[in-house]
Motif scaffolding. Structure first.
Motif, mmCIF file in Angstrom:
data_model
loop_
_atom_site.group_PDB
_atom_site.id
_atom_site.type_symbol
_atom_site.label_atom_id
_atom_site.label_comp_id
_atom_site.label_asym_id
_atom_site.label_seq_id
_atom_site.Cartn_x
_atom_site.Cartn_y
_atom_site.Cartn_z
ATOM 1 N N VAL A 1 0.849 -1.196 0.000
ATOM 2 C CA VAL A 1 0.000 0.000 0.000
ATOM 3 C C VAL A 1 0.887 1.251 0.000
ATOM 4 O O VAL A 1 1.586 1.524 0.977
ATOM 5 N N GLY A 2 0.861 1.970 -1.106
ATOM 6 C CA GLY A 2 1.601 3.231 -1.181
ATOM 7 C C GLY A 2 0.832 4.313 -0.442
ATOM 8 O O GLY A 2 -0.360 4.522 -0.700
ATOM 9 N N ASN A 3 1.487 4.959 0.504
ATOM 10 C CA ASN A 3 0.793 5.970 1.308
ATOM 11 C C ASN A 3 1.824 6.872 1.962
ATOM 12 O O ASN A 3 2.867 6.418 2.413
ATOM 13 N N PHE A 4 1.527 8.161 1.981
ATOM 14 C CA PHE A 4 2.420 9.120 2.637
ATOM 15 C C PHE A 4 1.937 9.366 4.068
ATOM 16 O O PHE A 4 2.698 9.311 5.016
ATOM 17 N N GLY A 5 0.655 9.614 4.193
ATOM 18 C CA GLY A 5 0.052 9.686 5.517
ATOM 19 C C GLY A 5 0.235 11.001 6.240
ATOM 20 O O GLY A 5 0.358 12.037 5.620
ATOM 21 N N TYR A 6 0.266 10.963 7.521
ATOM 22 C CA TYR A 6 0.403 12.104 8.437
ATOM 23 C C TYR A 6 -0.870 12.949 8.539
ATOM 24 O O TYR A 6 -1.244 13.380 9.611
ATOM 25 N N SER B 1 5.154 7.125 -4.006
ATOM 26 C CA SER B 1 4.867 5.986 -3.124
ATOM 27 C C SER B 1 4.105 4.889 -3.859
ATOM 28 O O SER B 1 4.284 3.705 -3.569
ATOM 29 N N GLY B 2 3.272 5.270 -4.810
ATOM 30 C CA GLY B 2 2.512 4.301 -5.605
ATOM 31 C C GLY B 2 3.433 3.441 -6.457
ATOM 32 O O GLY B 2 3.268 2.223 -6.543
ATOM 33 N N SER B 3 4.423 4.077 -7.084
ATOM 34 C CA SER B 3 5.384 3.314 -7.886
ATOM 35 C C SER B 3 6.238 2.412 -7.019
ATOM 36 O O SER B 3 6.632 1.322 -7.428
ATOM 37 N N GLY C 1 0.697 -11.457 3.588
ATOM 38 C CA GLY C 1 1.732 -10.491 3.958
ATOM 39 C C GLY C 1 1.521 -9.155 3.273
ATOM 40 O O GLY C 1 0.968 -9.077 2.173
ATOM 41 N N SER C 2 1.948 -8.075 3.951
ATOM 42 C CA SER C 2 1.721 -6.749 3.387
ATOM 43 C C SER C 2 2.716 -5.756 3.958
ATOM 44 O O SER C 2 3.430 -6.053 4.917
ATOM 45 N N LEU C 3 2.756 -4.579 3.385
ATOM 46 C CA LEU C 3 3.488 -3.463 3.974
ATOM 47 C C LEU C 3 3.020 -2.169 3.340
ATOM 48 O O LEU C 3 2.321 -2.176 2.325
ATOM 49 N N LYS C 4 3.412 -1.066 3.986
ATOM 50 C CA LYS C 4 3.166 0.258 3.419
ATOM 51 C C LYS C 4 4.469 0.727 2.785
ATOM 52 O O LYS C 4 5.540 0.499 3.336
ATOM 53 N N THR C 5 4.381 1.394 1.618
ATOM 54 C CA THR C 5 5.576 1.947 0.982
ATOM 55 C C THR C 5 5.493 3.460 0.979
ATOM 56 O O THR C 5 4.416 4.029 0.785
ATOM 57 N N GLU C 6 6.648 4.107 1.190
ATOM 58 C CA GLU C 6 6.725 5.569 1.144
ATOM 59 C C GLU C 6 7.831 5.990 0.212
ATOM 60 O O GLU C 6 8.978 5.601 0.398
ATOM 61 N N ALA C 7 7.489 6.732 -0.835
ATOM 62 C CA ALA C 7 8.474 7.392 -1.689
ATOM 63 C C ALA C 7 7.859 8.732 -2.080
ATOM 64 O O ALA C 7 7.792 9.088 -3.264
#
Lengths: 143, 393
Positions: free
Chosen positions: B53-58, B88-90, B78-84
């Motif tokens: 899951v691409g997410n920036f959040g805050y 972040s989506g890519s 299994g899963s994780l969040k990605t931040e770029a």
């Protein structure tokens, strides 16, 4: 699409970070002495700004502090018209990137006191200054 | 040539309506993208081996969106969040793709989501402004996201003797295609005059040079090539992906008229796909137009325009659907909206629809070579992801 109803959060979080500066303490003492500084690797000669206490190319701590002369040329700039909440009291401000004669680019405010036409390529001076709130920072001034 | 089991293909896509989505929670918005993606792929939750899951959040309340969305959507693998940042989506796509390429998953889901309107505008401006180099750029100088791109715009306009009106041409194009995209935040045309009249946010960039604050989600289902072929007649292959990281401190950049990280990422992507460069190899481009200047620099960084000639490409309408290099026929970040973590996946959804021939009236590109390029930037060239897709023909 409807915007209501909304549950307004009752839990408020205030974020205020504590940022360690022990390894680059001389940068801040320099500002108080009227100097803007970077670090330079004694082995490879690379100048670091923002300053680093260790050269990541040489993997050594053989670093010295160098005081910048302050002479700079305006690379680019912008006037921030819509500011973040924590800068709301500042009004409009000009952020500039200046190239120091040492070959280092620095981002800071361009002090508008006495500044006339802002033009890419104009000569500026990077100086430390004491802000009205009492802390020290650095800004460009038109030459 | 890679064999089918060494490749990854998109076999299902889902996209929420983009905009101010205070009618739904983050989990509900995520489901709005996941459900159609599962249905499009013809699978159920237990078929998925891994998801990201691409997410920036805050600005939204949930800290663990991969888990809360997973729970809502009935996912337990299994899963994780990605931040770029804005890429972040890519990054999410990369992790899901790599999970298949590594052999640990056969089918994976990459999604991206952002729920920005859960905070007031001032907080959002503050949080994105902090996403450069907090200590040396925000703390004392209050940089903003438009501020960073404005530094590039000032330099670009001066270096190539261009005008603000030239940048507005990118907004006009974006709104034209946004008006044809039912998922877009803004579905109305604009003009250079209207763009020029809009308020400055950070000179020389105006409100109409900027992508909006957006809530949105998008999802793609990925499968190993040999499995993808059994699942659908129209798998869209990810041929290659190039990634690069620029400096955080903007002063450490060599120049201010293009993004060096974008160029490096594009080079890696071209080589990975066995191409010498952009040439005339692509039917369609999705470029990261968070600001009008960003679209112009993207053209030059991926090589469809020479340095300083990106504005000419716009003026000649070469990036419109019937031009030589159709770009952002979904309205781009500027008009479709830019939900930070969802943008990279939204671009992948659009490319999949385009290559399948499903893009919809008025904005379907002519697909001849069966190949498209996605350019997704995080921050101001802090992260760069370039991904090349093909129909595999």
């Amino acid at each position: 699409m409807p915007d209501e109803p909304i549950l307004e959060d009752r839990r408020i979080l205030e974020l205020r970070y504590r940022m360690p500066i022990l390894q680059i303490r001389e940068f801040f003492t320099g500002l108080e002495e009227g100097k803007v500084r970077g670090t330079k690797c004694r082995d490879c000669g690379k100048i670091y700004f923002p300053p680093q206490s260790e050269c990541s190319s040489c993997m050594t701590k053989n670093m010295e502090w160098i005081d910048f002369g302050g002479d700079a040329t305006l690379e680019t700039f912008t006037t921030v018209e819509v500011a973040p909440t924590s800068f709301a009291a500042e009004g409009k401000y000009v952020v500039a990137v200046g190239k120091l004669d040492e070959g280092i680019n620095v981002l800071s405010w361009l002090n508008l006191n006495g500044t006339k036409d802002i033009k890419i390529g104009m000569k500026m001076k990077l100086k430390s200054l004491r802000k009205k709130e009492g802390y020290y920072s650095y800004e460009f001034f038109q030459e | 040539m890679k064999s089918d089991d060494e490749r990854v293909a998109i076999v299902g896509v889902g996209h929420s309506k983009f905009g101010k989505r205070l009618d739904v929670s983050m989990n509900e918005l995520g489901w709005e993208a996941i459900k159609p993606a599962l249905q499009d792929a013809g699978i159920v939750q237990k078929d998925i081996d891994f998801y990201s899951v691409g997410n920036f959040g805050y600005w939204s309340e949930e800290i663990l969106p991969a888990v809360t969305i997973g729970e809502y959507a009935g996912l337990a693998c299994g899963s994780l969040k990605t931040e770029a940042a804005c890429a972040s989506g890519s990054a999410s796509l990369k992790i899901a793709m790599d999970s298949i390429l590594s052999g640990t998953a056969k089918i994976a889901m990459a999604m991206g989501i952002e729920k920005m309107y859960n905070s007031p505008n001032g907080t959002i401006i503050e949080l994105i402004g902090r996403a450069g180099n907090y200590f040396w750029e925000f703390e004392n100088f209050g940089m903003t996201f438009p501020g960073y791109y404005a530094l590039y715009a000032t330099k670009y306009l001066a270096a190539y003797n261009a005008r603000e009106e030239d940048l507005c041409e990118a907004a006009v194009k974006a709104h034209h295609y946004g008006s044809l995209n039912p998922y877009a935040q803004f579905q109305k045309e604009t003009t250079v005059e209207e763009c020029m009249k809009s308020k400055y946010v950070s000179r020389p960039l105006k409100l109409m040079d900027s992508s909006p604050i957006t809530d949105g989600a998008a999802a793609v289902i990925l499968a190993r090539g040999d499995i993808a072929k059994k699942m659908t007649d129209t798998p869209i292959y990810i041929e290659s992906q190039g990634t690069a990281t620029g400096t955080a401190y903007i002063g450490r950049r060599d120049e201010y008229t293009g993004l060096e990280a974008s160029r490096r990422a594009a080079d890696i992507a071209f080589r990975g796909a066995g191409l010498e460069g952009v040439g005339s190899n692509f039917d369609l481009f999705e470029v990261h137009d968070c600001f009008t200047i960003a679209e112009v620099m993207a053209y030059e960084d991926i090589g469809i325009a020479k340095k300083g000639e990106g504005i000419k490409l716009l003026k000649e309408k070469q990036t419109y659907r019937d031009g030589k290099y159709p770009a952002n026929l979904d309205g781009g970040l500027k008009s479709k909206g830019h939900p930070i973590g969802a943008t990279g996946i939204s671009q992948a959804v659009e490319i999949t629809k385009q290559l399948r021939g499903d893009a919809g009236k008025g904005r379907q590109a002519d697909i001849k070579r069966g190949r498209a390029l996605q350019h997704n930037v995080g921050g101001t060239g802090h992260y760069a992801y370039v991904t090349i897709y093909s129909r595999g023909d």
